[in-house]
Design a protein around this motif. Structure first.
Motif, mmCIF file in Angstrom:
data_model
loop_
_atom_site.group_PDB
_atom_site.id
_atom_site.type_symbol
_atom_site.label_atom_id
_atom_site.label_comp_id
_atom_site.label_asym_id
_atom_site.label_seq_id
_atom_site.Cartn_x
_atom_site.Cartn_y
_atom_site.Cartn_z
ATOM 1 N N ARG A 1 0.835 -1.220 0.000
ATOM 2 C CA ARG A 1 0.000 0.000 0.000
ATOM 3 C C ARG A 1 0.858 1.252 0.000
ATOM 4 O O ARG A 1 0.541 2.244 -0.655
ATOM 5 N N SER B 1 0.863 3.943 -2.992
ATOM 6 C CA SER B 1 0.525 5.344 -2.711
ATOM 7 C C SER B 1 1.596 6.280 -3.281
ATOM 8 O O SER B 1 1.297 7.301 -3.900
ATOM 9 N N ASN C 1 1.408 6.277 -7.077
ATOM 10 C CA ASN C 1 0.198 6.991 -7.491
ATOM 11 C C ASN C 1 0.426 8.511 -7.437
ATOM 12 O O ASN C 1 0.079 9.246 -8.367
ATOM 13 N N LYS C 2 1.028 8.965 -6.345
ATOM 14 C CA LYS C 2 1.277 10.419 -6.184
ATOM 15 C C LYS C 2 2.295 10.924 -7.199
ATOM 16 O O LYS C 2 2.178 12.014 -7.734
ATOM 17 N N TYR D 1 -3.761 5.484 2.479
ATOM 18 C CA TYR D 1 -2.898 5.304 1.301
ATOM 19 C C TYR D 1 -3.588 5.637 -0.017
ATOM 20 O O TYR D 1 -2.952 5.598 -1.070
ATOM 21 N N GLY D 2 -4.885 5.919 0.016
ATOM 22 C CA GLY D 2 -5.606 6.257 -1.229
ATOM 23 C C GLY D 2 -5.707 5.086 -2.190
ATOM 24 O O GLY D 2 -5.837 5.265 -3.401
ATOM 25 N N VAL D 3 -5.648 3.849 -1.648
ATOM 26 C CA VAL D 3 -5.728 2.642 -2.501
ATOM 27 C C VAL D 3 -7.195 2.350 -2.811
ATOM 28 O O VAL D 3 -7.997 2.183 -1.893
#
Length: 325
Positions: free
Chosen positions: A81, A85, A88-89, A120-122
């Motif tokens: 995760r 994250s 992704n960022k 984590y914005g998952v």
């Protein structure tokens, strides 16, 4: 912060492919600033290719699955995760995060899911069950799907598909349909070196969906280059079937890596030719199974070659559909 998976909308259009780069989190003893450097280096390597997102694997020891020793020693990694994250960022692209549910119970897994979403914005998750029947299981894969479906956050849930399992048990298409009913909206294959096993599975799945009046879910085909005998051993250890003639071709080639790339390109072409009559939404995932620079560079070249094949296939299907109107 968005409350929905970006991939969900893209997956709905069966006339477009979806394209991923697969990777593993750095080893757990890697300092966090170095983890960020590794993410930067990966994204720099793939900066000249157009891809939809990344896939981060949850690496497990899996020594219960097979008696053969692991060709590369197992080392634990950072939380998938965390790495998802970070990627992704840094990339501003969706990241699919694998999660092995073997060591969880329902409550622990629900906590994992809440943290995944909130901290984590998952949003895009692929669940993986036990690698062996010998393992003591406190949370089944079906139980994990149920937990995630009931979670208040709208996860976009995927599953794994193994063509080799279909070759021996002839029921993988039934597993795909059952997993879809449990909440799966897409499937990712393990690395393909035996195109016929994948053709058999996809054909059976397409026909069974037609029979039952079901919409086939997105199938993401994974390919991985192989540049050495050790990598080939690892591919075999992972449970990927490499036909004898294929492994001999790779090992006896002047440049094994480029021979394996040619084999992967040919395999995808065979698969696409075979599934042309069916409306299966497809995608690609290209991974490097080692951190050897040569194999990572080879995986990027493989991505370019396979993507152009898939785009060509989809364009031909669109043209055929226009012709029918």
């Amino acid at each position: 912060m968005t409350t929905q998976s970006e991939l969900k909308a893209r997956y709905n259009d069966i006339n477009r492919g979806v394209y991923f780069i697969g990777t593993t989190p750095p080893k757990s003893d890697t300092p966090l600033d170095k983890v960020a450097d590794i993410a930067d280096k990966l994204l720099e390597r793939v900066s000249d290719i157009d891809f939809d997102g990344l896939i981060v694997y949850d690496i497990q020891d899996e020594n219960s699955r097979i008696s053969k020793p692991r060709p590369f020693p197992f080392k634990s990694t950072h939380d998938a995760r965390l790495y998802s994250s970070l990627l992704n960022k840094k990339s501003h692209r969706p990241v699919i995060t694998y999660k092995s549910v073997v060591q969880s119970n329902s409550e622990d897994f629900n906590n994992w899911a809440n943290e995944a979403w909130d901290e984590y914005g998952v949003k895009d998750v692929v669940l993986v069950g036990s690698p062996s029947k010998k393992n003591e299981i406190s949370l089944s894969l079906a139980g994990a799907y149920k937990t995630l479906v009931n979670n208040p956050n709208e996860f976009f849930i995927g599953g794994v598909t193994i063509a080799e399992r279909h070759a021996s048990k002839k029921d993988e298409h039934e597993r795909l349909i059952a997993k879809h009913k449990q909440g799966c909206s897409f499937f990712i294959s393990q690395a393909i070196y035996d195109p016929q096993a994948t053709i058999d599975l996809l054909t059976r799945y397409a026909i069974e969906c037609q029979k039952q009046g079901l919409k086939p879910q997105r199938l993401i085909l994974t390919f991985s280059p192989c540049g050495s005998e050790k990598t080939l051993e690892f591919i075999d250890w992972l449970g990927v079937n490499v036909p004898e003639a294929t492994s001999l071709r790779i090992l006896n080639a002047e440049k094994p890596l480029y021979e394996s790339i040619r084999i992967c390109v040919n395999s995808l072409q065979q698969i696409l030719d075979a599934v042309l009559p069916y409306d299966l939404p497809l995608g690609l995932n290209i991974e490097s199974l080692t951190n050897r620079k040569e194999e990572i560079d080879g995986s990027i070249l493989l991505y370019k070659l396979l993507r152009s094949k898939m785009d060509n296939f989809l364009a031909k299907k669109e043209l055929a559909a226009l012709n029918k109107k």
